[in-house]
Design an enzyme around this catalytic site. Structure first.
Site, short mmCIF file in Angstrom:
data_model
loop_
_atom_site.label_atom_id
_atom_site.label_comp_id
_atom_site.label_asym_id
_atom_site.label_seq_id
_atom_site.Cartn_x
_atom_site.Cartn_y
_atom_site.Cartn_z
N PRO A 15 26.95 24.96 85.67
CA PRO A 15 27.91 25.47 86.99
C PRO A 15 29.24 24.71 86.67
O PRO A 15 29.43 23.45 86.38
CB PRO A 15 26.90 24.77 87.96
CG PRO A 15 25.86 24.18 87.17
CD PRO A 15 25.91 24.31 85.73
N GLU A 16 30.23 25.47 87.11
CA GLU A 16 31.51 24.74 87.13
C GLU A 16 31.95 24.75 88.84
O GLU A 16 31.09 25.12 89.48
CB GLU A 16 32.39 25.82 86.59
CG GLU A 16 32.07 25.73 85.07
CD GLU A 16 33.21 26.55 84.25
OE1 GLU A 16 34.14 26.73 84.34
OE2 GLU A 16 32.80 26.94 82.95
#
Ligand SMILES: [Zn+2]
Length: 293
Positions: free
Chosen positions: A2-3
């Site tokens: 996840p960014e």
């Protein structure tokens, strides 16, 4: 992994779903998920009777502000008299995600931590590869001091500090590639592989360029591209590619379409040249050799 946009989507989901969620019971299924305090018992005791009051995000860290609810029977847990009880900090790393459960069911074997309220609603933390971590930072301690990665984070891409002057300063003497610079969390918080590739494509800058050779007008474009690409992705709930899941456990297939990321060998949307892939500092990098100079 996840960014920033995915973590921001999770943050919004937590804030919506966990309205007035007061932790009544904590179950730690895997000790190593608790990074601080050193003993899981302190983590469990410390979080008990905490209202998850407000969720913030810094880079890829989720930070819940806690209120201690002394009187369990209180009608209004949000009353101002409730004392602060520090912070619950979460980093999802590769595969961590939350699930909100209001119909009790058996947790899967990748369940790491379970939070229950007094009605047995559950906030379940699941993490297949178990690199994700949680910290309970008690009132009086500073999260930035306890969590090294958090203390070292560079400015947020949406913040005022992240301007051209700042960018110019941090790249001026750097011989590293601009891609490596964008991935460096101490320079800018929250950008990972997908959004680095997409922003560079959108700005027309080759990921291999030595950072210090990038001119001011290109920096202006790059900064705009980063902000636009991230904003667009937050609006669509994150990309399809990461193992990211939202609070319903959905692997967002409503995600953002990418221009270069994981499009190796496909035609560039702008010029028709084929998208190429190569590694930069160990990370797969996707770009159009014709559009990006
Ligand atoms: Zn192209």
């Amino acid at each position: 992994m996840p960014e920033l946009p995915e973590v921001e989507t999770v943050r919004r989901g937590l804030e919506q779903k966990l309205n007035n969620f007061i932790i009544n019971k904590v179950e730690v299924c895997r000790d190593s998920t608790v990074a601080f305090p050193n003993y899981k018992e302190d983590f469990i005791d410390g979080l008990k009777n905490s209202l998850l009051n407000k969720w913030d995000r810094k880079g890829k860290y989720l930070i819940a502000q806690l209120k201690k609810i002394e009187n369990k029977d209180t009608q209004s847990p949000l009353e101002k008299s409730a004392k602060n009880n520090g912070f619950l900090v979460v980093h999802l790393r590769m595969t961590g995600y939350f699930k909100f459960i209001n119909n009790p069911n058996t947790p899967c074997k990748h369940t790491r931590i379970r939070f229950f309220d007094k009605n047995n609603n559950e906030l379940r933390y699941i993490d297949v590869r178990s690199f994700g971590r949680m910290w309970w930072i008690k009132q009086g301690l500073l999260p930035n001091k306890i969590i090294k990665g958090l203390g070292e984070l560079g400015p947020e891409p949406f913040s005022k500090e992240f301007d051209i002057k700042y960018l110019k300063k941090v790249i001026s003497k750097r011989t590293k590639s601009i891609k490596a610079i964008l991935l460096d969390q101490t320079i800018v918080a929250g950008i990972g592989n997908i959004y680095a590739d997409e922003s560079l494509y959108s700005a027309g800058i080759s990921p291999f360029r030595e950072a210090r050779t990038i001119k001011k007008n290109e920096l202006i474009k790059l900064k705009e591209s980063i902000v636009n690409v991230l904003k667009k992705s937050i609006g669509s709930g994150g990309t399809t590619f990461s193992d990211f899941r939202d609070l319903e456990g959905e692997n967002g297939n409503f995600g953002l379409q990418t221009n270069v990321y994981r499009r190796t060998g496909k035609e560039c949307h702008k010029c028709g040249h084929l998208i190429e892939r190569e590694k930069i500092t160990g990370r797969s990098t996707h770009w159009c050799p014709k559009c990006q100079k």
